[in-house]
Design a protein around this motif. Structure first.
Motif, PDB file in Angstrom:
ATOM      1  N   THR A 114       1.348  -0.986   0.081  1.00 54.97           N
ATOM      2  CA  THR A 114       0.000   0.215  -0.162  1.00 54.97           C
ATOM      3  C   THR A 114       1.153   1.425   0.187  1.00 54.97           C
ATOM      4  OG1 THR A 114      -1.763  -1.069   1.345  1.00 54.97           O
ATOM      5  CG2 THR A 114      -1.910   1.101   1.073  1.00 54.97           C
ATOM      6  N   LEU A 115       0.559   2.009  -1.123  1.00 58.69           N
ATOM      7  CA  LEU A 115       1.721   3.000  -1.413  1.00 58.69           C
ATOM      8  C   LEU A 115       0.574   4.251  -1.183  1.00 58.69           C
ATOM      9  CD1 LEU A 115       4.165   1.638  -3.112  1.00 58.69           C
ATOM     10  CD2 LEU A 115       4.813   2.235  -1.083  1.00 58.69           C
ATOM     11  N   THR A 116       1.620   6.115  -1.458  1.00 58.91           N
ATOM     12  CA  THR A 116       0.510   7.053  -1.656  1.00 58.91           C
ATOM     13  C   THR A 116       0.715   7.114  -2.824  1.00 58.91           C
ATOM     14  OG1 THR A 116       0.961   7.637   0.934  1.00 58.91           O
ATOM     15  CG2 THR A 116       0.395   9.515  -1.096  1.00 58.91           C
ATOM     16  N   SER A 117      -0.759   7.778  -3.536  1.00 55.93           N
ATOM     17  CA  SER A 117      -0.305   7.977  -5.169  1.00 55.93           C
ATOM     18  C   SER A 117       0.009   9.375  -5.310  1.00 55.93           C
ATOM     19  CB  SER A 117      -1.611   7.550  -6.119  1.00 55.93           C
ATOM     20  OG  SER A 117      -2.287   8.083  -5.164  1.00 55.93           O
ATOM     21  N   ALA A 118       0.447   9.456  -6.155  1.00 57.60           N
ATOM     22  CA  ALA A 118       0.689  11.100  -7.164  1.00 57.60           C
ATOM     23  C   ALA A 118      -0.975  12.208  -6.170  1.00 57.60           C
ATOM     24  CB  ALA A 118       0.594  11.366  -8.562  1.00 57.60           C
ATOM     25  N   ASP A 119      -2.065  11.315  -6.913  1.00 57.15           N
ATOM     26  CA  ASP A 119      -2.796  11.825  -6.007  1.00 57.15           C
ATOM     27  C   ASP A 119      -3.401  12.416  -4.531  1.00 57.15           C
ATOM     28  OD1 ASP A 119      -4.571   9.774  -5.357  1.00 57.15           O
ATOM     29  OD2 ASP A 119      -5.402  10.168  -6.975  1.00 57.15           O
ATOM     30  N   GLY A 120      -2.438  11.358  -3.434  1.00 58.26           N
ATOM     31  CA  GLY A 120      -2.956  11.382  -2.226  1.00 58.26           C
ATOM     32  C   GLY A 120      -3.737  10.484  -1.533  1.00 58.26           C
ATOM     33  N   SER A 121      -3.861   9.602  -2.612  1.00 61.14           N
ATOM     34  CA  SER A 121      -4.641   8.480  -2.083  1.00 61.14           C
ATOM     35  C   SER A 121      -3.874   6.611  -1.949  1.00 61.14           C
ATOM     36  CB  SER A 121      -5.690   7.696  -3.223  1.00 61.14           C
ATOM     37  OG  SER A 121      -5.540   7.571  -4.965  1.00 61.14           O
ATOM     38  N   ALA A 122      -4.591   6.402  -1.061  1.00 66.97           N
ATOM     39  CA  ALA A 122      -3.447   4.806  -0.525  1.00 66.97           C
ATOM     40  C   ALA A 122      -4.245   4.182  -1.866  1.00 66.97           C
ATOM     41  CB  ALA A 122      -4.227   4.204   0.479  1.00 66.97           C
ATOM     42  N   VAL A 123      -3.318   3.299  -2.402  1.00 71.46           N
ATOM     43  CA  VAL A 123      -3.013   2.308  -3.755  1.00 71.46           C
ATOM     44  C   VAL A 123      -2.909   0.796  -2.874  1.00 71.46           C
ATOM     45  CG1 VAL A 123      -2.904   1.971  -5.646  1.00 71.46           C
ATOM     46  CG2 VAL A 123      -3.324   4.090  -4.880  1.00 71.46           C
ATOM     47  N   SER A 124      -2.999  -0.204  -2.732  1.00 77.35           N
ATOM     48  CA  SER A 124      -2.679  -1.556  -2.836  1.00 77.35           C
ATOM     49  C   SER A 124      -2.984  -1.880  -3.816  1.00 77.35           C
ATOM     50  CB  SER A 124      -3.654  -1.762  -1.983  1.00 77.35           C
ATOM     51  OG  SER A 124      -3.533  -1.727  -0.714  1.00 77.35           O
ATOM     52  N   LEU A 125      -1.771  -3.431  -3.937  1.00 77.03           N
ATOM     53  CA  LEU A 125      -1.764  -4.265  -5.203  1.00 77.03           C
ATOM     54  C   LEU A 125      -3.029  -4.988  -5.192  1.00 77.03           C
ATOM     55  CD1 LEU A 125      -0.368  -5.524  -7.461  1.00 77.03           C
ATOM     56  CD2 LEU A 125       0.763  -6.717  -6.014  1.00 77.03           C
ATOM     57  N   GLY A 126      -3.502  -5.149  -3.989  1.00 75.69           N
ATOM     58  CA  GLY A 126      -5.318  -5.539  -3.823  1.00 75.69           C
ATOM     59  C   GLY A 126      -6.338  -4.911  -4.051  1.00 75.69           C
ATOM     60  N   ASP A 127      -5.365  -3.504  -4.728  1.00 75.50           N
ATOM     61  CA  ASP A 127      -7.458  -2.894  -5.295  1.00 75.50           C
ATOM     62  C   ASP A 127      -7.447  -3.603  -6.749  1.00 75.50           C
ATOM     63  OD1 ASP A 127      -7.181  -1.741  -2.885  1.00 75.50           O
ATOM     64  OD2 ASP A 127      -5.969   0.110  -3.924  1.00 75.50           O
ATOM     65  N   PHE A 128      -6.139  -3.959  -7.558  1.00 79.51           N
ATOM     66  CA  PHE A 128      -6.188  -4.571  -8.728  1.00 79.51           C
ATOM     67  C   PHE A 128      -6.596  -6.133  -8.776  1.00 79.51           C
ATOM     68  CE2 PHE A 128      -3.658  -0.628  -8.333  1.00 79.51           C
ATOM     69  CZ  PHE A 128      -4.620  -0.203  -9.163  1.00 79.51           C
ATOM     70  N   ALA A 129      -6.942  -6.804  -7.651  1.00 73.24           N
ATOM     71  CA  ALA A 129      -7.561  -8.187  -7.520  1.00 73.24           C
ATOM     72  C   ALA A 129      -7.832  -8.641  -8.666  1.00 73.24           C
ATOM     73  CB  ALA A 129      -8.038  -8.716  -5.849  1.00 73.24           C
ATOM     74  N   GLY A 130      -7.895 -10.031  -9.216  1.00 68.74           N
ATOM     75  CA  GLY A 130      -8.523 -10.072 -10.442  1.00 68.74           C
ATOM     76  C   GLY A 130      -8.288  -9.767 -11.567  1.00 68.74           C
ATOM     77  N   GLU A 131      -7.177  -8.948 -11.718  1.00 70.49           N
ATOM     78  CA  GLU A 131      -6.868  -8.089 -12.894  1.00 70.49           C
ATOM     79  C   GLU A 131      -5.651  -8.289 -12.901  1.00 70.49           C
ATOM     80  OE1 GLU A 131      -8.662  -3.759 -13.343  1.00 70.49           O
ATOM     81  OE2 GLU A 131      -9.069  -3.727 -11.216  1.00 70.49           O
ATOM     82  N   ASN A 132      -5.000  -8.386 -14.655  1.00 68.82           N
ATOM     83  CA  ASN A 132      -3.844  -7.874 -14.788  1.00 68.82           C
ATOM     84  C   ASN A 132      -2.651  -6.788 -14.359  1.00 68.82           C
ATOM     85  OD1 ASN A 132      -3.336 -11.166 -16.108  1.00 68.82           O
ATOM     86  ND2 ASN A 132      -4.563 -10.148 -17.700  1.00 68.82           N
ATOM     87  N   VAL A 133      -1.826  -7.055 -14.079  1.00 73.08           N
ATOM     88  CA  VAL A 133      -1.324  -5.390 -13.876  1.00 73.08           C
ATOM     89  C   VAL A 133      -0.044  -5.247 -14.280  1.00 73.08           C
ATOM     90  CG1 VAL A 133      -0.543  -4.112 -11.576  1.00 73.08           C
ATOM     91  CG2 VAL A 133      -2.740  -5.434 -11.385  1.00 73.08           C
ATOM     92  N   VAL A 134       0.244  -4.282 -14.911  1.00 71.37           N
ATOM     93  CA  VAL A 134       2.571  -3.659 -15.196  1.00 71.37           C
ATOM     94  C   VAL A 134       2.528  -3.167 -13.978  1.00 71.37           C
ATOM     95  CG1 VAL A 134       3.372  -3.211 -16.491  1.00 71.37           C
ATOM     96  CG2 VAL A 134       1.869  -4.356 -17.309  1.00 71.37           C
ATOM     97  N   VAL A 135       3.381  -3.531 -13.012  1.00 74.09           N
ATOM     98  CA  VAL A 135       4.063  -2.912 -12.228  1.00 74.09           C
ATOM     99  C   VAL A 135       5.298  -2.281 -12.553  1.00 74.09           C
ATOM    100  CG1 VAL A 135       4.209  -2.531  -9.825  1.00 74.09           C
ATOM    101  CG2 VAL A 135       2.715  -4.327 -10.336  1.00 74.09           C
ATOM    102  N   TYR A 136       5.884  -1.482 -12.860  1.00 68.77           N
ATOM    103  CA  TYR A 136       7.266  -1.276 -13.376  1.00 68.77           C
ATOM    104  C   TYR A 136       7.694   0.404 -11.942  1.00 68.77           C
ATOM    105  CZ  TYR A 136       5.730   4.445 -15.845  1.00 68.77           C
ATOM    106  OH  TYR A 136       5.834   4.688 -15.869  1.00 68.77           O
ATOM    107  N   PHE A 137       8.881  -0.128 -11.771  1.00 66.13           N
ATOM    108  CA  PHE A 137       9.730   0.379 -10.818  1.00 66.13           C
ATOM    109  C   PHE A 137      10.642   1.283 -12.141  1.00 66.13           C
ATOM    110  CE2 PHE A 137       8.199  -2.790  -8.299  1.00 66.13           C
ATOM    111  CZ  PHE A 137       8.225  -2.643  -7.873  1.00 66.13           C
ATOM    112  N   TYR A 138      10.746   2.922 -11.797  1.00 67.99           N
ATOM    113  CA  TYR A 138      11.740   4.105 -11.917  1.00 67.99           C
ATOM    114  C   TYR A 138      12.356   4.734 -11.480  1.00 67.99           C
ATOM    115  CZ  TYR A 138       7.250   7.236 -11.578  1.00 67.99           C
ATOM    116  OH  TYR A 138       6.654   8.260 -10.965  1.00 67.99           O
ATOM    117  N   PRO A 139      13.424   5.151 -11.565  1.00 64.01           N
ATOM    118  CA  PRO A 139      14.475   6.196 -10.471  1.00 64.01           C
ATOM    119  C   PRO A 139      13.872   7.066 -10.264  1.00 64.01           C
ATOM    120  CG  PRO A 139      15.739   4.974 -12.654  1.00 64.01           C
ATOM    121  CD  PRO A 139      14.596   4.620 -12.698  1.00 64.01           C
TER     122      PRO A 139
END
Length: 156
Positions: A15-40
Motif C-alpha cells: 500500500t503506497l501513496t499515489s500522486a493524488d494523495g490516495s492510498a493504492v494497494s496491489l490488492g485493489d487490482f485483485a482479479g486484474e492483470n497489472v503491469v508494475v514498473y519501477f523507475y528511478p
C-alpha cells in the motif's frame, strides 16, 4: 541486493501513496492483470520517455486486460507534477523508503560511470489476476521497453 521475483512467485502486496494523495494497494487490482514498473526518478529524460511510452500504449494494454502502475522513490508532490505535466492517466506511487522496490527485487547495486551504489533498478513485473508473477524483467532500458513488453505479452 534484494531477491528478484520469478514467474509463479506470489507478488508481495503493498500500500503506497499515489500522486493524488490516495492510498493504492496491489490488492485493489485483485482479479486484474497489472503491469508494475519501477523507475528511478520522475521527470528525468529516461523516466519521462518510459512513462510516456506507457501512456501512449495504455489503450492497447487495457484492451488486452492489463492495468499499469508506476513506482518510484519520489515524493507525492513530485509525482503529481510529473503526472500533470506528461498527462499520465495511470497511478504513480511513492516508495520513499524503497521498501516495496526492495521486496520486488527492484532495489540493489547499480554501476554508473565507474561508481557502484545502491539504487532503484529499472524493472517491470507483470502480475496476473490471481496475484502471481507472470513476467519479471530487470535492468530494462527506458527507450523501447514498452514496445518489447507488448511483444512479450503478445499485444499488438
Amino acid at each position: 541486493m534484494s531477491e528478484r521475483l520469478q514467474p509463479g512467485d506470489r507478488a508481495p502486496d503493498f500500500t503506497l501513496t499515489s500522486a493524488d494523495g490516495s492510498a493504492v494497494s496491489l490488492g485493489d487490482f485483485a482479479g486484474e492483470n497489472v503491469v508494475v514498473y519501477f523507475y528511478p526518478a520522475a521527470a528525468t529524460p529516461g523516466c519521462t520517455t518510459q512513462a510516456c511510452d506507457f501512456r501512449d500504449s495504455l489503450a492497447s494494454l487495457a484492451t488486452a486486460g492489463y492495468r499499469v502502475i508506476g513506482i518510484s522513490p519520489d515524493a507525492e508532490t513530485k509525482l503529481r507534477s510529473f503526472s500533470d505535466k506528461e498527462a499520465l492517466t495511470f497511478p504513480l506511487l511513492s516508495d520513499p523508503d524503497h521498501a516495496v522496490a526492495d521486496a520486488w527485487g527492484a532495489w540493489g547495486e547499480k554501476k554508473n560511470y565507474g561508481k557502484t551504489y545502491e539504487g532503484l533498478i529499472r524493472s517491470t513485473v507483470v502480475v496476473d489476476g490471481a496475484g502471481h508473477v507472470a513476467l519479471a524483467q530487470y535492468n530494462v532500458r527506458a527507450t523501447g521497453h514498452v514496445a518489447k513488453l507488448r511483444r512479450d505479452l503478445g499485444i499488438s
